[in-house]
Design a protein around this motif. Structure first.
Motif, PDB file in Angstrom:
ATOM      1  N   PRO A  33     -18.606 -86.555  41.707  1.00  0.00           N
ATOM      2  CA  PRO A  33     -19.380 -85.428  41.178  1.00  0.00           C
ATOM      3  C   PRO A  33     -20.873 -85.721  41.010  1.00  0.00           C
ATOM      4  O   PRO A  33     -21.594 -84.913  40.430  1.00  0.00           O
ATOM      5  CB  PRO A  33     -18.730 -85.181  39.813  1.00  0.00           C
ATOM      6  CG  PRO A  33     -18.232 -86.522  39.393  1.00  0.00           C
ATOM      7  CD  PRO A  33     -17.858 -87.258  40.648  1.00  0.00           C
ATOM      8  N   TYR A  34     -21.344 -86.859  41.525  1.00  0.00           N
ATOM      9  CA  TYR A  34     -22.728 -87.263  41.267  1.00  0.00           C
ATOM     10  C   TYR A  34     -23.739 -86.147  41.557  1.00  0.00           C
ATOM     11  O   TYR A  34     -24.649 -85.893  40.780  1.00  0.00           O
ATOM     12  CB  TYR A  34     -23.068 -88.518  42.090  1.00  0.00           C
ATOM     13  CG  TYR A  34     -24.513 -88.938  41.930  1.00  0.00           C
ATOM     14  CD1 TYR A  34     -24.993 -89.360  40.684  1.00  0.00           C
ATOM     15  CD2 TYR A  34     -25.410 -88.881  42.990  1.00  0.00           C
ATOM     16  CE1 TYR A  34     -26.317 -89.716  40.512  1.00  0.00           C
ATOM     17  CE2 TYR A  34     -26.742 -89.240  42.830  1.00  0.00           C
ATOM     18  CZ  TYR A  34     -27.184 -89.659  41.592  1.00  0.00           C
ATOM     19  OH  TYR A  34     -28.497 -90.004  41.428  1.00  0.00           O
ATOM     20  N   ARG A  35     -23.542 -85.461  42.671  1.00  0.00           N
ATOM     21  CA  ARG A  35     -24.504 -84.411  43.028  1.00  0.00           C
ATOM     22  C   ARG A  35     -24.459 -83.230  42.053  1.00  0.00           C
ATOM     23  O   ARG A  35     -25.481 -82.579  41.826  1.00  0.00           O
ATOM     24  CB  ARG A  35     -24.216 -83.872  44.427  1.00  0.00           C
ATOM     25  CG  ARG A  35     -24.652 -84.799  45.512  1.00  0.00           C
ATOM     26  CD  ARG A  35     -24.371 -84.134  46.839  1.00  0.00           C
ATOM     27  NE  ARG A  35     -24.817 -84.976  47.926  1.00  0.00           N
ATOM     28  CZ  ARG A  35     -24.912 -84.559  49.177  1.00  0.00           C
ATOM     29  NH1 ARG A  35     -24.568 -83.324  49.482  1.00  0.00           N
ATOM     30  NH2 ARG A  35     -25.327 -85.371  50.110  1.00  0.00           N
ATOM     31  N   ILE A  36     -23.282 -82.955  41.518  1.00  0.00           N
ATOM     32  CA  ILE A  36     -23.201 -81.866  40.527  1.00  0.00           C
ATOM     33  C   ILE A  36     -23.943 -82.304  39.267  1.00  0.00           C
ATOM     34  O   ILE A  36     -24.784 -81.571  38.739  1.00  0.00           O
ATOM     35  CB  ILE A  36     -21.734 -81.516  40.173  1.00  0.00           C
ATOM     36  CG1 ILE A  36     -20.915 -81.219  41.435  1.00  0.00           C
ATOM     37  CG2 ILE A  36     -21.682 -80.327  39.211  1.00  0.00           C
ATOM     38  CD1 ILE A  36     -19.463 -80.882  41.168  1.00  0.00           C
ATOM     39  N   ASP A  37     -23.643 -83.507  38.811  1.00  0.00           N
ATOM     40  CA  ASP A  37     -24.304 -84.025  37.603  1.00  0.00           C
ATOM     41  C   ASP A  37     -25.830 -83.992  37.759  1.00  0.00           C
ATOM     42  O   ASP A  37     -26.554 -83.659  36.823  1.00  0.00           O
ATOM     43  CB  ASP A  37     -23.854 -85.467  37.317  1.00  0.00           C
ATOM     44  CG  ASP A  37     -22.369 -85.538  36.969  1.00  0.00           C
ATOM     45  OD1 ASP A  37     -21.794 -84.483  36.632  1.00  0.00           O
ATOM     46  OD2 ASP A  37     -21.788 -86.630  37.053  1.00  0.00           O
ATOM     47  N   ALA A  38     -26.280 -84.355  38.963  1.00  0.00           N
ATOM     48  CA  ALA A  38     -27.722 -84.432  39.196  1.00  0.00           C
ATOM     49  C   ALA A  38     -28.396 -83.060  39.130  1.00  0.00           C
ATOM     50  O   ALA A  38     -29.605 -82.974  38.944  1.00  0.00           O
ATOM     51  CB  ALA A  38     -27.992 -85.093  40.542  1.00  0.00           C
ATOM     52  N   SER A  39     -27.619 -81.998  39.284  1.00  0.00           N
ATOM     53  CA  SER A  39     -28.221 -80.656  39.281  1.00  0.00           C
ATOM     54  C   SER A  39     -28.126 -79.974  37.912  1.00  0.00           C
ATOM     55  O   SER A  39     -28.642 -78.869  37.738  1.00  0.00           O
ATOM     56  CB  SER A  39     -27.529 -79.781  40.338  1.00  0.00           C
ATOM     57  OG  SER A  39     -26.221 -79.454  39.902  1.00  0.00           O
ATOM     58  N   LEU A  40     -27.479 -80.641  36.949  1.00  0.00           N
ATOM     59  CA  LEU A  40     -27.268 -79.987  35.651  1.00  0.00           C
ATOM     60  C   LEU A  40     -28.571 -79.696  34.921  1.00  0.00           C
ATOM     61  O   LEU A  40     -28.681 -78.682  34.224  1.00  0.00           O
ATOM     62  CB  LEU A  40     -26.345 -80.837  34.759  1.00  0.00           C
ATOM     63  CG  LEU A  40     -24.889 -80.934  35.234  1.00  0.00           C
ATOM     64  CD1 LEU A  40     -24.094 -81.842  34.300  1.00  0.00           C
ATOM     65  CD2 LEU A  40     -24.239 -79.562  35.336  1.00  0.00           C
TER      66      LEU A  40
END
Ligand code: 3PG
Ligand code: MG
Length: 421
Positions: A33-40
């Protein structure tokens, strides 16, 4: 030319269409989920400023290149992302069932969004719509439909460099801004493009020809270039006349071209002499693999599969000194053939971590995945360490390095184009 930033936008009460790169679903599940976390940060910023978010991303490549048919199925759905967002942040995003905005469903969702009954809308995978990738009139129309849903457009999808409807078209109709992640990635990219020196770049990959532009750029720009994977094998074949199993004529040809170009820079290429030869691809079996030293192999020698760089290479004083003295290290590399051949990547990342002064920047899905799998301890510390940066975009970084700037990327250019609204 200035990049318009989300911090400059008036978001209060506005519907904000945000293009994210949440391309993290494989076969219906979230791998990392790294990319999701990075967009939070961006999503939460929009909400904190009174904006109402509509998210959109592509997932996978559901369009069959030959037939043009689009496979709409759970495999490439955004639903796992919506569940993850809810678990991680408590935000409730709803997605329409219809892959079509010419119906009443989207109107109802927008009504719920405006009255704060839901946190946001998450559009279906943008690649489920023909206009996303088709180009021409269909792309223009799809882009127009997307823009019609919102008041403001934010692009936070640094990983999605392709000029598709969702990354370009809304900028033609809406006030458009770069999201927080997009800004962060561009800032960190400039640490690679305008580096503190010495700069060491480590590049590996399974095909030479797709990376040749990036490699030649690094050869000019970096102080040292280290190669891995098929790229390194093809280079060794071209330079020393070895014949290595699995190296195609195409790779060899690209490597020969690269070698011609690299002549004037040849002392920049840091060769890792100890490599691992294996008779089998699938497993690492004691009697079937061995360490070879390229210095001792005669030109013209036929070698079996070369599947990794040995730890011994990273114990050499010259190699250690170069990594210890670097002030910038960029890595887009898995050194070995995963999952069984990992000692090269393990040793490389361990050695890099010993350098506490350098800016250490990593990019590429496989590069990050392998780092996390092999060295979870260092990886977790690195996430909080300001000397480390993990790019969400792999292909984007390589393209920007090839071009020497982030501002040539089409979606970034689209944000900066002046227009009368
Ligand atoms: C990626 O995962 O590399 C990006 O999201 C881009 O995906 P694409 O290569 O399918 O355009
Ligand atoms: Mg990719």
């Amino acid at each position: 030319m200035k990049l318009p930033k989300i911090q400059d936008a008036d978001l209060r009460g506005k519907i904000v269409l945000i293009r994210v790169d949440h391309n993290v679903v494989k076969k219906g599940r979230i791998k990392d989920p790294y990319r999701i976390d990075a967009s939070l940060d961006t999503i939460q910023y929009v909400i904190s400023k009174g904006g109402k978010p509509i998210l959109m991303t592509h997932v996978g490549r559901p369009r069959n290149k030959k037939t043009g048919e689009i496979d709409i199925s759970d495999k490439t759905s955004v639903k796992p992302i919506i569940e993850y967002l809810k678990k991680k942040t408590g935000l409730i995003f709803l997605t329409p069932d219809e892959v079509d905005f010419q119906n009443h469903e989207i109107d109802n969702l927008l009504k719920d969004l405006k009255s704060n009954e839901i946190s946001g809308i998450y559009l279906p995978n943008v690649r489920w719509f023909e206009g996303e990738e088709s180009g021409g009139e269909k792309t223009r129309m799809f882009g127009n439909e997307l823009a019609n849903l919102a008041d403001v457009f934010v692009n936070d999808a640094f990983g999605s460099w392709q000029p598709h409807a969702s990354t370009i078209e809304p900028t033609k109709y809406l006030p458009s801004y770069a999201g927080i992640l997009m800004q962060k990635e561009i800032e960190n990219l400039s640490k690679v493009l305008n580096p503190q020196r010495p700069l060491v770049a480590v590049i590996a990959g399974s095909k030479f020809d797709t990376k040749i532009g990036t490699l030649t750029s690094f050869l000019k720009m970096a102080d040292y270039l280290v190669l891995g994977g098929v790229i390194y094998n093809a280079y060794l074949c071209a330079k020393y006349g070895f014949k290595i199993s699995g190296i195609t004529d195409e790779d060899l040809k690209a490597a020969q071209e690269f070698l011609k170009f690299s002549d004037t820079f040849s002392d920049k290429i840091l060769e890792l002499p100890f490599i691992i030869e294996s008779d089998v691809l699938e497993e690492k079996i004691a009697e079937k693999f061995r360490i070879r030293n390229i210095i001792e192999i005669k030109p013209g020698t036929k070698l079996n599969f070369i599947l990794d760089v040995s730890t011994k290479s990273f114990e050499l004083k010259k190699v250690k000194d170069i990594f210890h003295d670097a002030r910038t290290i960029f890595v887009n590399a898995v050194m070995g053939f995963t999952p069984n051949f990992y000692e090269g990547t393990f040793s490389l990342n361990s050695l890099i971590d010993q350098n506490k002064n350098a800016n250490k920047l990593f990019g590429g899905g496989d590069t990050l995945q392998e780092f996390k799998t092999l060295l979870p301890g260092i990886y977790n510390l690195a996430l909080k360490d300001e000397k480390y940066y993990f790019f969400t975009g792999g292909g984007t970084i390589l393209k920007a390095v090839k071009e020497g700037t982030a501002f040539g990327l089409e979606p970034v250019k689209a944000l900066m184009r002046e227009r009368i609204l």
